[in-house]
Motif scaffolding. Sequence first.
Motif, short mmCIF file in Angstrom:
data_model
loop_
_atom_site.label_atom_id
_atom_site.label_comp_id
_atom_site.label_asym_id
_atom_site.label_seq_id
_atom_site.Cartn_x
_atom_site.Cartn_y
_atom_site.Cartn_z
N THR A 79 -5.52 -9.15 -2.25
CA THR A 79 -6.34 -9.77 -1.27
C THR A 79 -6.77 -8.88 -0.31
OG1 THR A 79 -4.28 -10.31 0.41
CG2 THR A 79 -4.77 -11.98 -1.61
N HIS A 80 -6.07 -7.93 0.23
CA HIS A 80 -6.46 -6.86 1.02
C HIS A 80 -5.50 -5.65 0.75
CE1 HIS A 80 -3.16 -8.74 3.20
NE2 HIS A 80 -3.23 -7.66 4.25
N CYS A 81 -5.72 -4.58 1.48
CA CYS A 81 -4.79 -3.32 0.79
C CYS A 81 -3.92 -2.72 1.93
CB CYS A 81 -5.77 -2.23 0.30
SG CYS A 81 -6.60 -2.93 -1.27
N HIS A 82 -3.44 -3.66 2.94
CA HIS A 82 -2.42 -3.09 3.65
C HIS A 82 -1.29 -2.84 2.95
CE1 HIS A 82 -4.13 -5.07 7.52
NE2 HIS A 82 -4.45 -3.86 7.53
N PHE A 83 -0.30 -1.82 3.09
CA PHE A 83 0.68 -1.10 2.49
C PHE A 83 1.68 -2.32 1.94
CE2 PHE A 83 2.39 -0.07 6.54
CZ PHE A 83 3.22 -0.80 6.52
N ASP A 84 1.83 -3.25 2.58
CA ASP A 84 2.94 -4.23 2.01
C ASP A 84 2.45 -5.18 0.91
OD1 ASP A 84 1.16 -4.95 4.36
OD2 ASP A 84 2.35 -6.78 4.51
N HIS A 85 1.13 -5.07 0.93
CA HIS A 85 0.63 -5.85 -0.35
C HIS A 85 0.39 -5.08 -1.48
CE1 HIS A 85 -0.17 -9.43 2.37
NE2 HIS A 85 0.03 -8.41 3.10
N VAL A 86 0.33 -3.70 -1.33
CA VAL A 86 -0.01 -2.67 -2.49
C VAL A 86 1.12 -2.03 -3.07
CG1 VAL A 86 -2.56 -2.67 -1.76
CG2 VAL A 86 -0.96 -0.89 -0.94
N GLY B 288 -11.63 -9.30 9.06
CA GLY B 288 -10.88 -9.65 10.43
C GLY B 288 -9.60 -9.14 10.65
N HIS B 289 -8.96 -9.51 9.74
CA HIS B 289 -7.23 -9.00 9.66
C HIS B 289 -7.61 -7.44 9.08
CE1 HIS B 289 -3.18 -8.22 8.99
NE2 HIS B 289 -3.44 -8.10 7.60
N SER B 290 -8.37 -7.27 8.10
CA SER B 290 -8.75 -6.09 7.70
C SER B 290 -10.24 -6.34 7.15
CB SER B 290 -8.03 -5.72 6.41
OG SER B 290 -8.08 -6.69 5.31
N GLY C 172 -3.88 -14.39 1.44
CA GLY C 172 -3.81 -13.19 2.25
C GLY C 172 -3.12 -13.18 3.71
N ASP C 173 -3.42 -12.26 4.43
CA ASP C 173 -2.89 -12.31 5.82
C ASP C 173 -3.99 -12.87 6.62
OD1 ASP C 173 -0.61 -11.25 4.95
OD2 ASP C 173 -0.87 -9.40 5.85
N VAL C 174 -4.91 -14.05 6.25
CA VAL C 174 -5.88 -14.30 7.24
C VAL C 174 -5.34 -15.43 7.91
CG1 VAL C 174 -8.12 -15.51 6.98
CG2 VAL C 174 -7.87 -13.88 5.46
#
Length: 214
Positions: free
Chosen positions: A60-67, A136-138, A155-157
Motif C-alpha cells: 500500500t506504501h513503502c514504509h519499512f514496517d510494510h515491506v 499524505g501519509h506517504s 494502508g496507513d491512511v
Amino acid sequence: MTTVLSLTFNPVSENTYLVYDEDSRETIIFDPGCLSPAEEQALVAAIEELKLKPIKLINTHCHFDHVFGNAFVKKKYELELGIHELEAPLLESAPVVVNMYGMPPMTPSPPADYFIHEGDTVTLADTSLEVLFCPGHSPGSICFYNKAEGYIIAGDVLFDGSIGRTDLPGGDHQTLIGSILTKLMPLPDETKVYPGHGGPTTIGKERNSNPFLT
Ligand SMILES: [Zn+2]
Ligand SMILES: [Zn+2]
C-alpha cells in the motif's frame, strides 16, 4: 467471494493482509511485515493451512514496517512486486531508515516489478479491487476498494479513531486530510476499513467520530 485475513507482525504491530478467493484459493499478499524468521514461518503456515496460492505481492506504501517481508515473499512464492511509483524512493531507503530507528536489520526489498496507478483495477479470480490514490501519509499511498463486497485495504491512511502520521519524509497533513475526504469519505457508511495498524473500522464510524475529520 473473498475473505480478508489479518496477521500482525514486527515491533510496530503492522497488519499484513491476505485477501483470498474462497473458491480458487488464490490470494493477494498486501504489505508483508514479517521480520523475524518466526514471523516469516507464521505467514507461510497461514498460507499452507488455508491452502492458499499467492498470486500477487502489493505494498500500500513503502514504509519499512510494510515491506520487511517483501524479499522473503517474492522469492518464496515467485511473485512480482507492485507499488505506486512515488513510493520507489521509500522502498530503496527502507533499510537505512530501519537503522536510524534502531530496529533489527532488514533484508532489503527488491525493487518494484511494476507500478500501480490511480484507477487501476487489481483482480483476484472474479473479484475486482479498485485502486484509490490517497497521498499524505506517504507520497504514493494507495488503497484497494472492493466495491462489491464493501471493504477497503487502507494502508496507513485511515485508522480506527485516527489517521496516518505525517511527520515522516514525504508526509503532509493537509494532503492526507484531502485524500481521506475526497477518496474515502464518499464510500458507503458500511464499508469496512482494514487499516495498516490496529483493528478494522467502518467509513461510517470514522465519518461520525474520528476526531481528525470533524
Ligand atoms: Zn506508514
Ligand atoms: Zn505502518
